[in-house]
Design a protein around this motif. Sequence first.
Motif, PDB file in Angstrom:
ATOM      1  N   LYS A   1       0.830  -1.216   0.000  1.00 40.52           N
ATOM      2  CA  LYS A   1       0.000   0.000   0.000  1.00 40.52           C
ATOM      3  C   LYS A   1       0.861   1.262   0.000  1.00 40.52           C
ATOM      4  O   LYS A   1       0.661   2.164  -0.811  1.00 40.52           O
ATOM      5  CB  LYS A   1      -0.944  -0.008   1.217  1.00 40.52           C
ATOM      6  N   THR A   2       1.814   1.338   0.920  1.00 35.55           N
ATOM      7  CA  THR A   2       2.666   2.529   1.006  1.00 35.55           C
ATOM      8  C   THR A   2       3.539   2.664  -0.242  1.00 35.55           C
ATOM      9  O   THR A   2       3.748   3.769  -0.756  1.00 35.55           O
ATOM     10  CB  THR A   2       3.529   2.487   2.283  1.00 35.55           C
ATOM     11  N   THR A   3       4.023   1.535  -0.741  1.00 33.23           N
ATOM     12  CA  THR A   3       4.838   1.583  -1.967  1.00 33.23           C
ATOM     13  C   THR A   3       4.012   2.146  -3.122  1.00 33.23           C
ATOM     14  O   THR A   3       4.510   2.956  -3.912  1.00 33.23           O
ATOM     15  CB  THR A   3       5.360   0.175  -2.319  1.00 33.23           C
TER      16      THR A   3
ATOM     17  N   LEU B   1      -3.632   9.976   1.948  1.00 37.09           N
ATOM     18  CA  LEU B   1      -3.419   9.832   3.395  1.00 37.09           C
ATOM     19  C   LEU B   1      -2.999   8.398   3.710  1.00 37.09           C
ATOM     20  O   LEU B   1      -3.758   7.461   3.490  1.00 37.09           O
ATOM     21  CB  LEU B   1      -4.709  10.152   4.170  1.00 37.09           C
ATOM     22  N   ASP B   2      -1.783   8.256   4.230  1.00 33.53           N
ATOM     23  CA  ASP B   2      -1.271   6.915   4.551  1.00 33.53           C
ATOM     24  C   ASP B   2      -1.531   6.605   6.024  1.00 33.53           C
ATOM     25  O   ASP B   2      -0.861   7.127   6.905  1.00 33.53           O
ATOM     26  CB  ASP B   2       0.235   6.844   4.245  1.00 33.53           C
ATOM     27  N   GLU B   3      -2.499   5.758   6.268  1.00 31.92           N
ATOM     28  CA  GLU B   3      -2.885   5.328   7.612  1.00 31.92           C
ATOM     29  C   GLU B   3      -3.071   6.502   8.585  1.00 31.92           C
ATOM     30  O   GLU B   3      -2.377   6.595   9.606  1.00 31.92           O
ATOM     31  CB  GLU B   3      -1.869   4.322   8.165  1.00 31.92           C
ATOM     32  N   PRO B   4      -4.008   7.408   8.254  1.00 26.62           N
ATOM     33  CA  PRO B   4      -4.207   8.580   9.114  1.00 26.62           C
ATOM     34  C   PRO B   4      -4.746   8.236  10.505  1.00 26.62           C
ATOM     35  O   PRO B   4      -4.711   9.080  11.395  1.00 26.62           O
ATOM     36  CB  PRO B   4      -5.243   9.411   8.337  1.00 26.62           C
TER      37      PRO B   4
HETATM   38 MG    MG Z   1       2.281   1.071   4.859  1.00 23.27          MG
END
Ligand code: MG
Length: 251
Positions: A43-45, A174-177
Amino acid sequence: MTTLIHAEELTKRFDGLVAVNQVNLRLEEGEVLGIIGPNGSGKTTLFNLLSGYFPPSEGAIFFAGKNVTEIPAYQRVKMGMARTFQLVSVFDTLKVWENLVLSNLRTKRVKESPLGFFFSAARKNATLQCCQDALDLVGLASKAETLTYELSYGDKRMLEIAIGISLNPRILLLDEPLAGLSDHEIGSVLEMINRVKQSFSLVVIEHKISKIVDLVQKLIVMNEGKIISEGSAENCLGDPKVRECYWGKEE
Ligand SMILES: [Mg+2]
Ligand SMILES: Nc1ncnc2c1ncn2[C@@H]1O[C@H](COP(=O)(O)OP(=O)(O)O)[C@@H](O)[C@H]1O
């Protein structure tokens, strides 16, 4: 409707590991998309590829119809693509508004010196106004003069999101807000995101589907770098592939 993001066959390899594997993605202007999946599913990638933090090994990314695959991150920000940043590079001993202005300028890579910026009245006023509006939107205006280290974890997350909003994005990633927040803080952040989401398109990464199911219009479920399911939350939740690899392991 304008297609804001269109990713074609995106792949990212780290040595032998395929972190993102032939991902296709399309997001229309104004949409709210959720990306869920187990830890390490890419996901983050995927966010790093979309925002230009590093280039894909294969594939292409289009933003508002323009191929941005080779365009650096700060230029994508100027085009309207913003993401939240971890607060690691924020100065705890600065006031909230000072950190917001600094992060805004740094992310846009304003070329002139900070001194030059403060003497350029028009630019200064425009940036200060964007930052003030962002603080108003996330509900931190009354804490503008507070030293950043005095903020609660929830308010620090609000500041993180305010930095993204201050960049006037067409899309905010938004990454894991909600990660690491108490139930009460999760409620506040979700309420704020619901309030501001009219102003831009939104992509939200979350580990657990239950937290964002009411927020998003569309979901993508990732596992081992691939999209294994997409569509409405009901469709994804009912998908046997999702149950097997996500719910089966995680919940
Ligand atoms: Mg991640
Ligand atoms: N910069 C990197 N260098 C090497 N491997 C990485 C890097 N970033 C992520 N990975 C690997 O890629 C996979 C996907 O990671 P990530 O995108 O962070 O997953 P998620 O955000 O879904 O938890 C993981 O196996 C992770 O270890």
